[in-house]
Enzyme design. Structure first.
Site, PDB file in Angstrom:
ATOM      1  N   GLY A   9       0.840  -1.198   0.000  1.00 34.31           N
ATOM      2  CA  GLY A   9       0.000   0.000   0.000  1.00 34.31           C
ATOM      3  C   GLY A   9       0.866   1.237   0.000  1.00 34.31           C
ATOM      4  O   GLY A   9       1.980   1.230  -0.524  1.00 34.31           O
ATOM      5  N   CYS A  10       0.386   2.283   0.601  1.00 27.96           N
ATOM      6  CA  CYS A  10       1.092   3.563   0.633  1.00 27.96           C
ATOM      7  C   CYS A  10       2.518   3.390   1.145  1.00 27.96           C
ATOM      8  O   CYS A  10       2.732   2.921   2.257  1.00 27.96           O
ATOM      9  CB  CYS A  10       0.335   4.532   1.530  1.00 27.96           C
ATOM     10  N   PHE A  11       3.486   3.795   0.343  1.00 27.12           N
ATOM     11  CA  PHE A  11       4.880   3.605   0.751  1.00 27.12           C
ATOM     12  C   PHE A  11       5.265   4.463   1.947  1.00 27.12           C
ATOM     13  O   PHE A  11       6.217   4.148   2.653  1.00 27.12           O
ATOM     14  CB  PHE A  11       5.867   3.756  -0.396  1.00 27.12           C
TER      15      PHE A  11
END
Length: 175
Positions: A9-11
């Site tokens: 998901g969001c890094f």
């Protein structure tokens, strides 16, 4: 030194959990697995490049093993969701383990089997194990975001549902 490439998901949310462990030399936010060279954040978020937001971790295998990295990794996202992560949806937010060699593939498959056997989740782990193809570092403003914008990072963790999911399944072991 060894390299691990992981999407969850969001890094922004994938960096901080690894920074606290001895043997981690560097965690870089970026884009992996796609077919466009040198993609931008905007291009990746359009879900037209084939890339996932990912982190690439440079680590010392004498201090921390690949298996230990994966055990940290699986405590940072929902590995039973292959459509994105929390309120970030689409291909660019889907999880994946990008393996650099057959040993990493074997270890990744074993860790997934172990998690499924433990039944920590009510659904099976669907995070794919994919041969590594490429990694492009994200723009500078994305690197170490939790340090650059701690209030926004904390609010994002909370509002997205990520923090609550992790706490429900693993306790307070990561944030």
């Amino acid at each position: 030194m060894a390299i691990a490439t992981l999407a969850g998901g969001c890094f922004w949310c994938m960096v901080k959990p690894f920074h606290q462990f001895d043997g981690i030399n560097q965690v870089v936010s970026g884009y992996s697995g796609g077919f466009v060279e040198n993609p931008t954040y905007e291009a990746v978020c359009s879900n037209t490049t084939g890339h996932r937001e990912a982190v690439q971790i440079d680590f010392d295998e004498e201090k921390i093993s690949y298996e230990a990295l994966l055990k940290i990794y699986f405590k940072t996202f929902d590995p039973t969701d292959n459509q994105g992560q929390f309120y970030d949806r689409g291909e660019s937010y889907t999880p994946a383990i990008f393996v650099h060699n057959s040993e990493q593939q074997q270890i990744a498959n074993q860790v997934i089997d172990d998690i499924n056997q433990s039944q920590v989740f009510t659904k099976p782990v669907v995070t794919p194990v994919i041969p590594y193809r490429n990694f492009y570092p994200a723009e500078a403003y994305h690197q170490d975001y939790y340090q650059k914008a701690p209030d926004h990072y904390a609010a994002y963790q909370e509002r997205s549902g990520r923090k609550g999911f992790i706490q429900a399944h693993w306790g307070d072991s990561n944030d």
